[in-house]
Design an enzyme around this catalytic site. Structure first.
Site, PDB file in Angstrom:
ATOM      1  CB  SER A 246      -0.953   0.018   1.197  1.00 50.16           C
ATOM      2  OG  SER A 246      -0.253   0.238   2.397  1.00 50.16           O
TER       3      SER A 246
ATOM      4  CE  LYS B 102      -2.864   2.133   5.103  1.00 50.75           C
ATOM      5  NZ  LYS B 102      -2.724   1.364   3.894  1.00 50.75           N
TER       6      LYS B 102
END
Length: 180
Positions: free
Chosen positions: A46, A92
């Protein structure tokens, strides 16, 4: 003639003296690892291409994690507990800070989401393979466990994290108190 400065110590006394010295450092090292700095491994894709750019996924990035500072800025890469499953850790990038108004990205309907006080908006760099604030909304800073500050391995990519490589168009409107 025997040297008067050399003490005749038994193996047992030297061993226990060293053992006590090492044992005194264990709590200090544990505190540092749990609350100041540690090394982690980035899993998943990700955050490509910033982390794990290789497609084979056999070589994962080892990173330096800073746990002491709780001041998060746009562009910081953070480790956080998933709001959906607190046992799971996510990696993230912070794209919005408190008082920002964020524009969600497709496939979600176009909408504006305010980031409340004590929260951040996080997204993965690889938007098509990321479960992030576009799904679960702004994240409490209390869920953030560390800030990624450097890649340690592979050595060919070792160095500080690029905080400028994020989606600059992610912030729709900056709040007054968040602009620095």
């Amino acid at each position: 003639m025997a040297n008067p400065f050399v003490r005749n110590q038994s193996f047992k006394s030297v061993f226990f003296k060293n053992l006590v010295g090492i044992t005194l450092w264990v709590p200090v090292l544990m505190f540092v690892e749990q609350h100041v700095v540690s090394v982690g491994t980035i899993e998943g894709r990700s955050m490509k291409p910033a982390f794990n750019p290789e497609t084979n996924m056999l070589q994962r990035d080892r990173v330096l994690l800073w746990k002491w500072n709780k001041d998060y800025k746009r562009g910081d890469v953070v480790i956080l507990r998933s709001p959906e499953n607190p046992e799971e850790l996510l990696v993230k990038r912070v794209l919005g800070v408190e008082y920002d108004i964020m524009k969600t990205r497709p496939p979600k309907k176009l909408s504006l989401v305010p980031v409340p006080e004590g929260h951040v908006w996080v997204e993965g760099d690889e938007q098509f393979h990321s479960i992030d604030s576009n799904k679960f909304g702004p994240v409490s800073t209390g869920l953030i466990t560390a800030k990624v500050i450097a890649i340690l391995f592979p050595f060919s990519r070792a160095g500080r994290i690029d905080h400028e490589g994020f989606r600059k168009n992610a912030v729709f409107l900056s709040g007054k108190r968040s602009v620095k």
